[in-house]
Enzyme design. Structure first.
Site, PDB file in Angstrom:
ATOM      1  N   ASP A   1       3.187 -30.978  -0.771  1.00 45.66           N
ATOM      2  CA  ASP A   1       3.489 -30.835  -2.198  1.00 45.66           C
ATOM      3  C   ASP A   1       4.093 -32.136  -2.715  1.00 45.66           C
ATOM      4  O   ASP A   1       3.687 -32.680  -3.746  1.00 45.66           O
ATOM      5  CB  ASP A   1       4.490 -29.668  -2.349  1.00 45.66           C
TER       6      ASP A   1
ATOM      7  N   LYS B   1       8.108 -33.424  10.657  1.00 45.43           N
ATOM      8  CA  LYS B   1       9.460 -33.866  11.025  1.00 45.43           C
ATOM      9  C   LYS B   1       9.784 -33.295  12.396  1.00 45.43           C
ATOM     10  O   LYS B   1      10.656 -32.440  12.548  1.00 45.43           O
ATOM     11  CB  LYS B   1      10.463 -33.384   9.964  1.00 45.43           C
TER      12      LYS B   1
ATOM     13  N   ASP C   1       9.150 -38.401   6.249  1.00 45.78           N
ATOM     14  CA  ASP C   1       9.963 -39.245   5.362  1.00 45.78           C
ATOM     15  C   ASP C   1       9.490 -40.701   5.431  1.00 45.78           C
ATOM     16  O   ASP C   1       9.360 -41.385   4.407  1.00 45.78           O
ATOM     17  CB  ASP C   1      11.458 -39.121   5.679  1.00 45.78           C
TER      18      ASP C   1
ATOM     19  N   TYR D   1       7.164 -21.998   1.757  1.00 45.92           N
ATOM     20  CA  TYR D   1       7.004 -21.300   0.478  1.00 45.92           C
ATOM     21  C   TYR D   1       6.700 -19.816   0.688  1.00 45.92           C
ATOM     22  O   TYR D   1       6.834 -19.013  -0.225  1.00 45.92           O
ATOM     23  CB  TYR D   1       5.895 -21.943  -0.372  1.00 45.92           C
TER      24      TYR D   1
ATOM     25  N   ASP E   1       2.080 -35.542  -4.739  1.00 45.70           N
ATOM     26  CA  ASP E   1       2.518 -35.994  -6.064  1.00 45.70           C
ATOM     27  C   ASP E   1       2.865 -37.481  -6.056  1.00 45.70           C
ATOM     28  O   ASP E   1       2.617 -38.191  -7.025  1.00 45.70           O
ATOM     29  CB  ASP E   1       3.727 -35.179  -6.545  1.00 45.70           C
TER      30      ASP E   1
END
Ligand code: NAD
Length: 369
Positions: free
Chosen positions: A250, A193, A226, A142, A254
């Site tokens: 992020d 990852k 993942d 970001y 959620d």
């Protein structure tokens, strides 16, 4: 008794309504003589824009910098949709995060027994769930440069975001993870990852090295992000603390949030570096939800996320973990007695508004004092 400086930023929409209930809880602590708080209040978001033409004034920024902790409500609403981008309500929150260098975002996902039916997962998978997602908040994709869209001149454009992490950024968030785990079930799962991203490889190496540097009493595991997402919905109770980067955090936070049922239930904390002299971290506590313009001003908002954010403040800023636990138990007991705001209403339960939910929680707190 120490006096703690709290800076309240209620913001817009339901922010001031839910903050009103936190004020009552703060007053309760003062009246009981448990803790002493020096309160100040400022404007943020649309409210600050209306007053000063900025999403937060320099004066309020100074107060925020000087406070022991900031309690933040919510910002935004349709009234401010058309204002310049750099003055939009969210800019006030982003400025606070940036200037206070709040790099560690704590998002607990707790399923209160009374609400286990409200989750989108089967009750047995989430009943008693108590996990903590720790998201790196000031680095990663970001913020990394270059971050741009360039015109290739052939009718095509090229967009670039840069995922970048340095050793110190990973090391400091890993330390927070291990220290938090020690106050809980003493387990950390680090997610990245490393199979396809260099930043994931470095993340994995640094977390492993930091673990060896004084945290070997904490159980550390690693998972690809993942697979972590999959495990979060397959068997969320396997986790204690999950530590991950800004982007994966992020998304994963959620996902974890939705395991608990409602936005109105979710607290959060953002912590910065510890002061070298006092050891106190810069800190901002806020509910995960926004300003809920659809119900603002109607006395309907659920104050639980906001009150639970204050409980996090007691635990993480003031070392009052036992009292934080009492506030959380008071919330659980009010729910057990059937009190529900509209967002978590279930058949046969007693629907109440913001203030009545505050009354119910305070009444339960009184019995635990
Ligand atoms: P929202 O979280 O405000 O609301 C989403 C839905 O959840 C609405 O139906 C709302 O009524 C309900 N809800 C949220 N909190 C609730 C509570 N405490 N009690 C009962 N119901 C609750 O998200 P949104 O509608 O996408 O955004 C509204 C505004 O809030 C926008 O301006 C957005 O930019 C802003 N926002 C701010 C923050 C923040 O301040 N940190 C976070 C998210 C959104």
């Amino acid at each position: 008794m120490a006096t703690y400086k709290l800076f309240l930023l209620p913001g817009d929409g339901i922010g001031p309504e839910v903050m009103g209930q936190v004020r009552r809880v703060i007053q309760w602590f003062q009246d009981k003589g448990v803790a002493s708080f020096e309160l100040d209040e400022g404007l943020v978001g649309g409210a600050a824009y209306d007053a000063h033409g900025e999403s937060i004034s320099e004066d309020d920024m100074k107060k925020a910098m000087a406070a022991d902790a900031i309690i933040f409500g919510a910002v935004g609403g349709p009234k401010w949709d058309g204002i310049p981008y750099d003055k939009r309500p969210e800019a006030g929150l982003l400025r606070l995060r940036k200037d206070l260098a709040l790099y560690a975002n704590l998002r607990p996902a707790i399923v209160y027994p009374a609400l286990a039916d409200a989750s989108s997962l089967k009750k047995e998978l989430v009943e008693g769930l108590d996990i903590l997602i720790l998201r790196e908040l000031t680095g990663g994709v970001y913020f990394g440069e270059p971050k741009e869209i360039t015109d290739l001149g052939n009718g095509q454009q090229r967009a670039v975001d840069t995922q970048v992490y340095e050793t110190y950024e990973i090391d400091r968030i890993a330390r927070v993870a291990f220290e938090l785990a020690r106050t809980r079930d003493n387990r950390v799962c680090s997610m990245e990852k490393r199979n396809v991203m260099k930043s994931g490889l470095l993340w994995n190496q640094v977390v492993t090295a930091t673990h060896k540097d004084g945290y070997q009493d904490v159980e550390l595991s690693h998972m690809l992000a993942d697979a972590g997402g999959m495990q979060l919905v397959r068997n969320p109770k396997q986790f204690d603390v999950i530590v991950t980067d800004n982007l994966f955090g992020d998304i994963l936070s959620d996902v974890a949030a939705m395991l608990t049922g409602s936005l109105g239930m979710l607290p959060s904390a953002s912590l910065g570096a510890a002061d070298e002299k006092t050891g106190v971290r810069k800190a901002l506590y806020e509910p995960v939800h926004g300003s809920a313009p659809d119900i603002a001003g109607k006395g309907l908002a659920n104050p639980i996320a906001m009150i639970a954010s204050f409980a996090m403040c007691l635990r993480y800023s003031f070392g009052m973990g036992e009292w934080a636990g009492k506030v959380e138990t008071a919330i659980a007991n009010a729910l057990d007695k059937g009190y529900r705001t509209g967002d978590i209403m279930q058949p046969g339960m007693k629907q109440v508004g913001t203030v009545e939910m505050g009354d119910a929680i305070l009444a339960e707190l009184e019995t635990l004092a």
